[in-house]
Design an enzyme around this catalytic site. Structure first.
Site, mmCIF file in Angstrom:
data_model
loop_
_atom_site.group_PDB
_atom_site.id
_atom_site.type_symbol
_atom_site.label_atom_id
_atom_site.label_comp_id
_atom_site.label_asym_id
_atom_site.label_seq_id
_atom_site.Cartn_x
_atom_site.Cartn_y
_atom_site.Cartn_z
ATOM 1 C CD GLU A 27 -2.870 1.130 2.431
ATOM 2 O OE1 GLU A 27 -2.969 0.081 3.100
ATOM 3 O OE2 GLU A 27 -3.634 2.107 2.560
ATOM 4 C CG ASN A 72 -7.669 2.411 5.456
ATOM 5 O OD1 ASN A 72 -8.510 1.553 5.197
ATOM 6 N ND2 ASN A 72 -7.171 2.568 6.668
ATOM 7 C CG ASN A 172 -9.357 -1.314 1.663
ATOM 8 O OD1 ASN A 172 -8.968 -2.470 1.819
ATOM 9 N ND2 ASN A 172 -9.211 -0.383 2.605
ATOM 10 C CD GLU A 173 -10.190 -2.503 6.135
ATOM 11 O OE1 GLU A 173 -10.128 -1.387 6.682
ATOM 12 O OE2 GLU A 173 -9.531 -3.487 6.516
ATOM 13 C CE1 TYR A 244 -3.517 -6.193 9.050
ATOM 14 C CE2 TYR A 244 -5.721 -5.259 8.917
ATOM 15 C CZ TYR A 244 -4.488 -5.508 8.344
ATOM 16 O OH TYR A 244 -4.222 -5.076 7.066
ATOM 17 C CD GLU A 292 -6.140 -4.697 4.288
ATOM 18 O OE1 GLU A 292 -5.942 -4.364 5.471
ATOM 19 O OE2 GLU A 292 -6.594 -3.926 3.421
ATOM 20 C CD GLN A 351 0.150 -2.414 3.921
ATOM 21 O OE1 GLN A 351 1.008 -1.822 3.308
ATOM 22 N NE2 GLN A 351 -0.993 -1.832 4.273
HETATM 23 O O1 AHR Z 1 -3.062 -2.678 6.219
HETATM 24 C C1 AHR Z 1 -3.282 -1.482 6.900
HETATM 25 C C2 AHR Z 1 -4.716 -0.983 6.778
HETATM 26 O O2 AHR Z 1 -5.562 -1.871 7.456
HETATM 27 C C3 AHR Z 1 -5.282 -0.942 5.389
HETATM 28 O O3 AHR Z 1 -5.003 0.249 4.738
HETATM 29 C C4 AHR Z 1 -6.743 -1.061 5.622
HETATM 30 O O4 AHR Z 1 -7.423 -1.667 4.559
HETATM 31 C C5 AHR Z 1 -6.863 -1.826 6.915
HETATM 32 O O5 AHR Z 1 -7.714 -1.213 7.795
#
Ligand code: AHR
Length: 517
Positions: A27, A72, A172-173, A244, A292, A351
């Site tokens: 990103e 994001n 994305n999201e 995450y 992700e 990432q």
């Molecule tokens: O990977 C970091 C961020 O986490 C990304 O930009 C977003 O998609 C997620 O919230």
């Protein structure tokens, strides 16, 4: 000493791993691009500015597909800013990360870099501040051979051949209020459906992923996915999901159990997608893109933190330093992905470099492997093939996992996490790979494995990743403090295997047919 038993039969399979399961993510964020994969002037950089030391580590790591440019970031990105003569590209304020974006690196540089890294490109389109029109133009720019304005623009930019990008993320999201032009499920579902339709009219061979829920604890989880699919079901191939993992509470047992919540999440999303199919009487089985996933909690930032820092260029943000313990939770996530290989046909480690990443660099200096590098490398190297449905008998423990992401302060119960988390993959050459996580923090474990249908197997490679200090990390000064070592305690006798696993350890065992390496 704990004891576990496993029964594997070559004929009892979950599904084949798709090469895209071993993907990663780049990103425009912090030093992922600038100072990470791209650093003109670095002693190892090539004429395009790609860091050679980073490329070498990426090849060792083994990602197959790389998602770009966000995250994001993509929800405010004008792709046109990142193509054409670099000196003429505009500098913009990036509202996702409160940074300054020079656009020196853009779509064509990414394509060149993918070729250098030997990975497939995956592009995300901006369905935040832009929409279907910008998305279909980008498809035309990337994939149309010529004779139209955007395809000819690409040619004028020095790329006569189409890039042929197959896999595209529709935003994305978009369920997250932190996203630029966040949408309701109905708003997003409509925009995604129309974008998908037009993108496919430009190139019918695209593979498309719609945004599912950002995490399992989003207040809208379930309803969001259902509504988005109501609009997009016939138009997309994949639904995305993100996770995450964290250890905010310092509860290591719960942290290591947390990948089991990824299992629940995957199975729940499958149930929702199949319920949508049932309503439509459709035989279509939607695939999942876990685009992700990682451990991330120490370097989370509020918008206020970002505002205070002004608008820096490639700031060192989200530079999570991974511990031995993180590598164990991460390994558990690898096993969760492998064990859903029938429906999770794509996944991206978020990432790749510097930003919550397996590879770290010093700008102008060295590059090294973080602890999480190894389970990913093992999964990509040894996880190609047919995942087996193993019968695992292991004692379990109850945990409660805290995850504040997604605006719900919630504690998630994990009633029965087996101490042994395991995946087994039958490889094309008649071999077998085992991935075994001993989640007991204090006790070693003996694992008795009965393997049916393989003939005689011999251990080709056996590795363990462990450290007496669960807080141990790698750094530029000590890059190999946490690294895999040979796993000595493997006995193979015909169809029977015995493993002796150290407490809190990640283990990978590659077996080949006896007489073959
Ligand atoms: O990977 C970091 C961020 O986490 C990304 O930009 C977003 O998609 C997620 O919230």
């Amino acid at each position: 000493m704990r004891h576990a038993r496993v029964l594997l039969d070559r004929d009892f399979a979950i599904g084949d791993t798709d090469p895209r399961l071993f993907g990663a993510f780049v990103e425009h964020l912090g030093r992922c691009v600038y100072g990470g994969i791209y650093e003109p002037g670095h002693p190892t950089a090539d004429e395009k500015g790609f860091r050679g030391d980073v490329l070498a580590l990426i090849k060792e790591l083994g990602p197959t597909i790389v998602r770009y440019p966000g995250g994001n970031f993509v929800s405010g990105y004008n792709w046109e800013d990142g193509v054409g003569p670099p000196d003429a590209r505009p500098t913009r304020l990036d509202l996702a990360w409160f940074s300054t974006e020079t656009n020196r690196f853009g779509t064509n540089e990414f394509m060149d870099w993918c070729r250098a890294a030997d990975v497939e490109p995956m592009l995300a389109v901006n369905l935040g501040t832009r929409g279907g029109d910008a998305a279909r133009n980008l498809v035309e720019y990337c994939n149309h051979p010529g004779g139209s304005s955007y395809a000819d623009l690409r040619r004028a930019h020095g790329y006569p051949k189409p890039h042929g990008v197959k896999f595209w993320c529709l935003g994305n999201e978009m369920d997250g209020p932190w996203q630029m032009e966040h949408k309701t499920a109905t708003e997003y579902g409509r925009v995604a459906a129309e974008a998908a339709k037009m993108m496919r009219w430009v190139d019918p061979d695209l593979v498309l992923a719609a945004c599912g829920s950002t995490s399992r604890n989003m207040p809208t989880f379930g309803r969001w996915d259902d509504e988005v699919l109501e609009h997009t079901f016939e138009l997309v191939d994949f639904l995305s999901l993100h996770t995450y993992l964290n250890n905010y509470r310092g509860d290591s047992a719960a942290f290591l159990a947390a990948p089991d919540l990824m299992d629940f999440f995957i199975e729940e999303v499958i149930a929702i997608a199949d319920a949508v199919a049932a309503r439509r009487r459709s035989p279509k089985r939607l695939l999942l893109s876990f685009d992700e996933w990682n451990v991330w909690y120490r370097t989370r930032r509020t918008r206020q933190d970002r505002v205070k820092e002004g608008w820096p260029l490639a700031p060192p943000i989200l530079e999570e330093i991974y511990t031995m313990e993180d590598a164990l939770a991460f390994g558990g996530a690898c096993i969760s992905l492998l064990n859903h290989a029938d429906r999770v046909k794509c996944a991206c480690l978020a990432q790749l470099v510097n930003v919550i990443a397996p590879i770290m660099t010093e700008t102008g200096g060295s590059a090294w492997r973080q602890t999480i590098f190894y389970p990913f490398q093992h999964m990509s190297r040894y996880g190609r093939g047919r995942v087996l449905k193993g019968q695992v008998s292991s004692e379990t423990y109850a945990a409660s996992y805290y995850d504040p992401r997604g605006s719900l302060d919630q504690v998630f119960p994990i009633p029965a996490a087996p101490y042994l988390k395991l995946a087994a993959v039958a490889t094309s050459g008649g071999g077998l790979s085992l991935f075994a996580l001993n989640r007991d923090l204090g006790q070693p474990m003996t694992v008795a494995i009965e393997v049916r249908g393989f003939g005689a197997l011999a251990v080709a490679e056996a590795l363990e990743l462990r450290h007496d200090d669960l807080g141990a990390v790698n750094s530029s000064a000590a890059p190999d403090r946490v690294a895999p070592a040979p796993l000595q305690r493997v006995e193979s006798d015909g169809g029977k295997l015995t493993l002796r696993l150290a407490p809190a350890s990640w283990n990978v065992i590659s077996l080949s047919p006896r007489g073959r390496p």
